[in-house]
Design a protein around this motif. Structure first.
Motif, PDB file in Angstrom:
ATOM      1  N   GLU A 175     111.229  -8.076  -5.224  1.00 50.34           N
ATOM      2  CA  GLU A 175     112.086  -7.918  -4.046  1.00 50.34           C
ATOM      3  C   GLU A 175     111.263  -7.980  -2.760  1.00 50.34           C
ATOM      4  O   GLU A 175     110.103  -7.564  -2.736  1.00 50.34           O
ATOM      5  CB  GLU A 175     112.828  -6.573  -4.089  1.00 50.34           C
ATOM      6  N   PHE A 190     102.966 -11.455  -6.498  1.00 53.56           N
ATOM      7  CA  PHE A 190     102.679 -12.823  -6.919  1.00 53.56           C
ATOM      8  C   PHE A 190     101.210 -13.202  -6.700  1.00 53.56           C
ATOM      9  O   PHE A 190     100.661 -13.027  -5.605  1.00 53.56           O
ATOM     10  CB  PHE A 190     103.528 -13.813  -6.115  1.00 53.56           C
ATOM     11  N   ASP A 200     120.539 -16.756 -17.416  1.00 55.31           N
ATOM     12  CA  ASP A 200     119.982 -15.434 -17.090  1.00 55.31           C
ATOM     13  C   ASP A 200     119.440 -14.848 -18.396  1.00 55.31           C
ATOM     14  O   ASP A 200     120.196 -14.323 -19.212  1.00 55.31           O
ATOM     15  CB  ASP A 200     121.076 -14.545 -16.488  1.00 55.31           C
ATOM     16  N   ALA A 236     111.706  -6.562 -11.236  1.00 56.39           N
ATOM     17  CA  ALA A 236     112.443  -6.984 -10.046  1.00 56.39           C
ATOM     18  C   ALA A 236     111.428  -7.331  -8.975  1.00 56.39           C
ATOM     19  O   ALA A 236     110.555  -6.518  -8.644  1.00 56.39           O
ATOM     20  CB  ALA A 236     113.363  -5.868  -9.561  1.00 56.39           C
ATOM     21  N   LYS A 255     119.997  -3.866 -10.756  1.00 54.81           N
ATOM     22  CA  LYS A 255     119.566  -4.745 -11.850  1.00 54.81           C
ATOM     23  C   LYS A 255     119.460  -3.971 -13.163  1.00 54.81           C
ATOM     24  O   LYS A 255     119.861  -4.456 -14.216  1.00 54.81           O
ATOM     25  CB  LYS A 255     118.203  -5.375 -11.527  1.00 54.81           C
ATOM     26  N   ALA A 257     108.492 -12.679 -16.445  1.00 55.07           N
ATOM     27  CA  ALA A 257     108.476 -14.041 -15.903  1.00 55.07           C
ATOM     28  C   ALA A 257     109.286 -14.141 -14.620  1.00 55.07           C
ATOM     29  O   ALA A 257     110.275 -13.428 -14.433  1.00 55.07           O
ATOM     30  CB  ALA A 257     109.027 -15.019 -16.939  1.00 55.07           C
ATOM     31  N   SER A 268     101.643 -16.452 -11.107  1.00 53.64           N
ATOM     32  CA  SER A 268     100.418 -16.928 -11.766  1.00 53.64           C
ATOM     33  C   SER A 268     100.406 -16.581 -13.252  1.00 53.64           C
ATOM     34  O   SER A 268      99.562 -17.076 -14.002  1.00 53.64           O
ATOM     35  CB  SER A 268      99.209 -16.249 -11.116  1.00 53.64           C
ATOM     36  N   VAL A 296     111.571 -16.403 -13.398  1.00 52.44           N
ATOM     37  CA  VAL A 296     112.416 -17.520 -13.851  1.00 52.44           C
ATOM     38  C   VAL A 296     113.189 -18.067 -12.651  1.00 52.44           C
ATOM     39  O   VAL A 296     113.754 -17.289 -11.875  1.00 52.44           O
ATOM     40  CB  VAL A 296     113.420 -17.021 -14.913  1.00 52.44           C
ATOM     41  N   ALA A 297     113.226 -19.377 -12.534  1.00 52.82           N
ATOM     42  CA  ALA A 297     114.024 -19.969 -11.447  1.00 52.82           C
ATOM     43  C   ALA A 297     115.490 -19.576 -11.635  1.00 52.82           C
ATOM     44  O   ALA A 297     116.006 -19.621 -12.751  1.00 52.82           O
ATOM     45  CB  ALA A 297     113.889 -21.483 -11.486  1.00 52.82           C
ATOM     46  N   ASP A 298     116.124 -19.178 -10.560  1.00 56.14           N
ATOM     47  CA  ASP A 298     117.542 -18.825 -10.648  1.00 56.14           C
ATOM     48  C   ASP A 298     118.434 -20.057 -10.599  1.00 56.14           C
ATOM     49  O   ASP A 298     119.573 -20.021 -11.055  1.00 56.14           O
ATOM     50  CB  ASP A 298     117.923 -17.889  -9.497  1.00 56.14           C
ATOM     51  N   LYS A 321      95.993  -5.349 -12.142  1.00 57.23           N
ATOM     52  CA  LYS A 321      97.086  -5.653 -13.065  1.00 57.23           C
ATOM     53  C   LYS A 321      96.718  -5.218 -14.486  1.00 57.23           C
ATOM     54  O   LYS A 321      97.583  -4.815 -15.256  1.00 57.23           O
ATOM     55  CB  LYS A 321      97.460  -7.137 -12.988  1.00 57.23           C
TER      56      LYS A 321
HETATM   57  O1  PMT Z   1     102.780 -13.717 -12.329  1.00 57.44           O
HETATM   58  P1  PMT Z   1     102.050 -12.937 -11.245  1.00 57.44           P
HETATM   59  O2  PMT Z   1     101.444 -13.842 -10.201  1.00 57.44           O
HETATM   60  O3  PMT Z   1     101.065 -11.955 -11.822  1.00 57.44           O
HETATM   61  O4  PMT Z   1     103.146 -12.085 -10.440  1.00 57.44           O
HETATM   62  C1  PMT Z   1     103.832 -11.052 -11.084  1.00 57.44           C
HETATM   63  C2  PMT Z   1     105.315 -11.057 -10.698  1.00 57.44           C
HETATM   64  C3  PMT Z   1     105.452 -10.770  -9.200  1.00 57.44           C
HETATM   65  C4  PMT Z   1     105.942 -12.418 -11.029  1.00 57.44           C
HETATM   66  C5  PMT Z   1     105.984  -9.946 -11.579  1.00 57.44           C
HETATM   67  O5  PMT Z   1     105.416  -8.703 -11.284  1.00 57.44           O
HETATM   68  C6  PMT Z   1     107.483  -9.898 -11.333  1.00 57.44           C
HETATM   69  O6  PMT Z   1     107.994  -9.303 -10.398  1.00 57.44           O
HETATM   70  N1  PMT Z   1     108.246 -10.590 -12.237  1.00 57.44           N
HETATM   71  C7  PMT Z   1     109.707 -10.795 -12.067  1.00 57.44           C
HETATM   72  C8  PMT Z   1     109.936 -11.942 -11.125  1.00 57.44           C
HETATM   73  C9  PMT Z   1     111.399 -12.215 -10.896  1.00 57.44           C
HETATM   74  O7  PMT Z   1     111.807 -13.349 -11.076  1.00 57.44           O
HETATM   75  O8  PMT Z   1     112.166 -11.186 -10.538  1.00 57.44           O
HETATM   76  P2  PMT Z   1     113.745 -11.272 -10.240  1.00 57.44           P
HETATM   77  O9  PMT Z   1     114.040 -10.030  -9.473  1.00 57.44           O
HETATM   78  O10 PMT Z   1     114.120 -12.592  -9.631  1.00 57.44           O
HETATM   79  O11 PMT Z   1     114.386 -11.231 -11.681  1.00 57.44           O
HETATM   80  C10 PMT Z   1     114.835 -10.022 -12.285  1.00 57.44           C
HETATM   81  C11 PMT Z   1     114.560 -10.026 -13.771  1.00 57.44           C
HETATM   82  O12 PMT Z   1     115.370 -11.002 -14.425  1.00 57.44           O
HETATM   83  C12 PMT Z   1     113.127 -10.328 -14.172  1.00 57.44           C
HETATM   84  O13 PMT Z   1     112.831  -9.501 -15.286  1.00 57.44           O
HETATM   85  C13 PMT Z   1     113.179 -11.798 -14.586  1.00 57.44           C
HETATM   86  O14 PMT Z   1     112.198 -12.109 -15.582  1.00 57.44           O
HETATM   87  C14 PMT Z   1     114.575 -11.895 -15.172  1.00 57.44           C
HETATM   88  N2  PMT Z   1     115.223 -13.210 -15.043  1.00 57.44           N
HETATM   89  C15 PMT Z   1     115.498 -13.745 -13.809  1.00 57.44           C
HETATM   90  C16 PMT Z   1     116.208 -14.921 -13.700  1.00 57.44           C
HETATM   91  C17 PMT Z   1     116.615 -15.587 -14.885  1.00 57.44           C
HETATM   92  N3  PMT Z   1     117.264 -16.734 -14.825  1.00 57.44           N
HETATM   93  N4  PMT Z   1     116.327 -15.043 -16.093  1.00 57.44           N
HETATM   94  C18 PMT Z   1     115.647 -13.879 -16.185  1.00 57.44           C
HETATM   95  O15 PMT Z   1     115.379 -13.394 -17.295  1.00 57.44           O
END
Ligand code: PMT
Length: 227
Positions: A140, A172, A119, A138, A151, A88, A25, A90-92, A196
Motif C-alpha cells: 500500500e 519493492f 485473483d 498488502a 483485504k 507475489a 524483485s 501479481v498484476a491486477d 528481509k
Molecule cells: O519482491 P520484493 O522486491 O522483495 O518486494 C516485496 C513486496 C513489496 C512485493 C512484498 O512485500 C509485497 O508486498 N507483496 C504483495 C504485493 C502485492 O501485489 O500486493 P497487493 O496489495 O496488490 O495484493 C494483495 C495480495 O493479493 C497479495 O498477497 C498478492 O500476492 C495477492 N494477489 C494480488 C493480485 C492477484 N491478481 N492475485 C493475488 O494473489
C-alpha cells in the motif's frame, strides 16, 4: 509443515517483446522460502521472473510468467499444504488482446484495453477450497491499516502482512522491509525495519504458531511492539 509460497512479479504480455509488470524483485518471498527450508519445512515456491537463485532444498519450484500461469501453478499445488503465503506482486490487470506481432509506432497515442487477472489469493478459499493457514501481503502507498483489514476479511486470511511501498528504503526491490501484521483475531503487530532475511525468519515462526493453532498471542514477542 508443508508450505506454498508465491514470490516475484508477473508479466502480462502486450506483444512478443513488451509486457506490463512491476518492481518486485522476489527478495521478500525468497527470504521467507529460505527461512522455511532452514527451519526444516517442505517448501513449494511458485515464482514470477526474478534474478534470484531458488533456495536449495525446495520440494518443488514452479517458474511462471503471467498471473494466469501463477494461478494454475498454485491451484495444482496448494492442496496438501498446511500454510500458503502470497508474497507475489501479481498484476491486477492484463491486456485483453496480446498482439501476435510487435506493435509498430504509428499514431501519437495508443490505447490498451485491460481486463482483470485471476485473483489468486482471493481464490484460495473459494475456488481451491484451501483450509490451511492463509497469509496474504498488502502493498500500500496510503491508508495501509484500513486496506489491510479489508483485504484480510475479504480474502479469508489468517494473517495479512502489510508494507508501505511509497518508501524506497523498504518494500519493492530493497534488501530491508518493515511490515505491519494484521491477525484474523483482531490483533496487530509491527515488525520494525530489518533485513528481509530476518523478517522472513520471524514470519515463518509466526506461521508455525498459527499452524499449531496457537494464534497471534503465541508469536515471538522479541521483535514486535504492539501498536
Ligand atoms: O519482491 P520484493 O522486491 O522483495 O518486494 C516485496 C513486496 C513489496 C512485493 C512484498 O512485500 C509485497 O508486498 N507483496 C504483495 C504485493 C502485492 O501485489 O500486493 P497487493 O496489495 O496488490 O495484493 C494483495 C495480495 O493479493 C497479495 O498477497 C498478492 O500476492 C495477492 N494477489 C494480488 C493480485 C492477484 N491478481 N492475485 C493475488 O494473489
Amino acid at each position: 509443515m508443508r508450505l506454498l509460497l508465491t514470490a516475484g512479479p508477473t508479466r502480462e504480455a502486450i506483444d512478443p517483446v513488451r509486457f506490463l509488470t512491476n518492481r518486485s524483485s522476489g527478495k521478500m518471498g525468497y527470504a521467507i522460502a529460505e527461512a522455511a527450508v532452514g527451519r526444516g519445512h517442505e517448501v513449494i515456491l511458485v515464482s514470477g521472473p526474478v534474478n534470484l537463485e531458488p533456495p536449495s532444498g525446495l520440494v518443488d519450484f514452479a517458474s511462471v510468467e503471467s498471473a494466469r500461469e501463477m494461478f494454475e501453478a498454485v491451484r495444482d499445488r496448494i492442496g496438501e499444504c498446511d500454510a500458503a503465503i502470497f508474497c507475489a506482486a501479481v498484476a491486477d490487470y492484463r491486456p485483453v488482446k496480446i498482439h501476435e506481432e510487435k506493435i509498430k509506432k504509428s499514431d501519437d497515442s495508443l490505447t490498451l484495453e485491460l481486463e482483470k487477472t485471476e485473483d489468486i489469493l482471493g481464490s484460495a478459499r473459494s475456488i481451491f477450497g484451501f483450509h490451511g493457514v492463509l497469509v496474504g501481503f498488502a502493498a500500500e502507498t496510503h491508508n495501509l491499516e484500513e486496506f489491510a483489514w479489508a483485504k484480510l476479511e475479504k480474502k479469508g486470511c489468517d494473517l495479512l502482512v502489510a508494507n508501505d511501498v511509497s518508501r524506497r528504503d523498504i518494500g519493492f526491490d530493497s534488501d530491508e522491509n518493515e511490515v505491519r501484521l494484521f491477525f484474523h483475531n483482531g490483533r496487530r503487530k509491527t515488525m520494525p525495519a530489518n533485513s528481509k532475511a530476518a523478517i522472513g525468519e520471524k514470519l515463518v515462526e509466526i506461521i508455525e504458531a498459527l499452524v499449531k493453532g496457537a494464534g497471534a498471542d503465541a508469536s515471538p514477542s522479541d521483535l514486535f511492539a504492539d501498536r
